[in-house]
Design a protein around this motif. Structure first.
Motif, short mmCIF file in Angstrom:
data_model
loop_
_atom_site.label_atom_id
_atom_site.label_comp_id
_atom_site.label_asym_id
_atom_site.label_seq_id
_atom_site.Cartn_x
_atom_site.Cartn_y
_atom_site.Cartn_z
N PHE A 71 -3.31 -3.83 -5.69
CA PHE A 71 -3.64 -3.36 -4.77
C PHE A 71 -5.16 -3.89 -4.84
CE2 PHE A 71 -5.49 0.02 -1.73
CZ PHE A 71 -5.58 -0.76 -0.61
N GLY A 72 -5.63 -4.06 -3.55
CA GLY A 72 -7.24 -4.17 -3.95
C GLY A 72 -7.35 -5.95 -3.69
N ALA A 84 1.90 3.41 -14.46
CA ALA A 84 3.80 2.32 -13.66
C ALA A 84 3.58 3.10 -12.15
CB ALA A 84 4.58 3.08 -14.65
N PRO A 85 4.47 3.08 -11.32
CA PRO A 85 4.16 2.76 -10.07
C PRO A 85 5.45 4.32 -10.65
CG PRO A 85 5.27 0.96 -10.11
CD PRO A 85 4.91 1.20 -11.73
N ALA A 86 5.14 5.57 -9.91
CA ALA A 86 6.28 6.56 -9.39
C ALA A 86 7.15 6.65 -8.47
CB ALA A 86 4.83 8.32 -9.02
N ALA A 87 8.36 6.66 -8.92
CA ALA A 87 9.84 6.57 -8.31
C ALA A 87 9.57 7.05 -7.46
CB ALA A 87 10.63 7.48 -9.18
N MET A 96 0.22 0.15 -4.99
CA MET A 96 -0.01 1.46 -6.05
C MET A 96 -0.27 2.67 -5.58
SD MET A 96 0.46 0.41 -9.61
CE MET A 96 1.58 -1.14 -10.19
N PHE A 97 -0.32 4.12 -6.47
CA PHE A 97 -1.21 4.88 -5.99
C PHE A 97 -0.51 5.17 -4.94
CE2 PHE A 97 -2.42 4.63 -10.74
CZ PHE A 97 -2.28 5.43 -11.59
N ALA A 124 1.53 1.47 2.63
CA ALA A 124 1.40 0.59 2.78
C ALA A 124 0.22 -0.03 4.03
CB ALA A 124 2.50 -0.44 2.67
N ASP A 125 0.58 0.39 4.55
CA ASP A 125 -0.10 0.39 6.38
C ASP A 125 -1.08 1.09 7.09
OD1 ASP A 125 1.96 1.51 7.04
OD2 ASP A 125 2.94 0.78 8.00
N ASP A 126 -1.29 2.13 6.01
CA ASP A 126 -2.61 2.81 6.76
C ASP A 126 -3.69 2.54 7.40
OD1 ASP A 126 -2.93 2.85 3.76
OD2 ASP A 126 -2.80 4.63 3.05
#
Length: 259
Positions: A71-72, A84-87, A96-97, A124-126
């Motif tokens: 992301f970025g 790694a991504p959190a569940a 990510m994060f 993701a859309d914040d």
């Protein structure tokens, strides 16, 4: 070019990451290809199980339950690498994060040093934007107990190596969060175009190593930082001030001027 237009290989083939990452012509294409990967059966089964079962706090949430891309901006000067991504974080939100306690700590610090448009990351859309920095991980699927196996780490490594290769024209500094990420990142840096010393440098919070480029181009400043896990942040092993210090030094090394 999409995965279906590429080599045509199966997404559950262990060679899929290496094949598709090496052929990706841009960061956005690499990100899209990451989301199709099914090369690690244990991780695929776990991320999808978590997506089906969810958690009471997220009742009604349609989990992402796929590999989570970086992301970025695709011309970032600073790359932050986690584990790694959190569940119920990135595996739920698809970023990510985002949507977990670790992300709360990381993005608050990025905001405080002028690298993020807001201090929180909820979905993701914040509207969150990153300035000159990109966030990624050496393993793109949520692992059971937050512990990928060495084999899963190695299978996933080509995605990170490919990301570094594509960021090569602009990236000038990397912050690695935690010893696992450090161990996974060093070979990816070598594959991406930088000379990694032997014996390989050991992980430590606050570590700073300058890596020469193998092509004679600009060097890369590599920084170590304790991971933003709850175990570290709740116990005070990693404080917000410690995290801000590493991020600020890395941003300066990368030549980022916050807006």
């Amino acid at each position: 070019m999409s995965v279906s237009e590429g080599s045509g290989g199966r997404t559950d083939d262990p060679a899929f990451p290496e094949r598709e990452a090496a052929a990706a012509p841009s960061v956005p294409v690499l990100d899209e290809r990451v989301t199709h990967c099914r090369a690690c059966p244990r991780l695929v089964a776990w991320r999808e199980q978590v997506g089906r079962e969810g958690r009471r706090a997220y009742t009604g949430w349609d989990y992402w339950a796929r590999p989570v891309p970086g992301f970025g901006p695709d011309d970032a000067r600073l790359l932050v690498i986690g584990l790694a991504p959190a569940a119920h974080g990135g595996n739920r939100t698809g970023r990510m994060f985002t949507g977990d306690r670790s992300g709360d700590v990381l993005y608050a610090a990025l905001h405080q040093v002028g690298l993020a448009s807001r201090p929180d990351a909820t979905r993701a859309d914040d509207g969150l934007r990153l300035y000159g920095v990109r966030v990624t991980a050496p393993v793109h699927c949520a692992p059971p107990a937050n512990k990928p196996t060495p084999g899963e780490r190695d299978t996933c490594r080509p995605w990170l190596a490919g990301e570094l290769r594509l960021l090569r024209p602009t990236v000038r500094a990397v912050v690695v969060l935690g010893a696992f990420g450090w161990q996974a990142t060093l070979p990816a840096l070598a594959a991406g175009g930088w000379s990694v010393p032997r014996p390989r440098p050991a992980f430590a919070h606050g570590a700073h190593i300058t890596l020469a480029a193998t092509d004679g181009g600009p060097h890369l400043d590599l920084f170590g930082c304790y991971h933003v896990s709850q175990r570290n942040t709740f116990t005070g092993r990693l404080t917000p001030a410690m995290l801000r210090d590493v991020l600020s030094r890395a941003a300066t090394a990368a030549g980022i001027t916050p807006p």
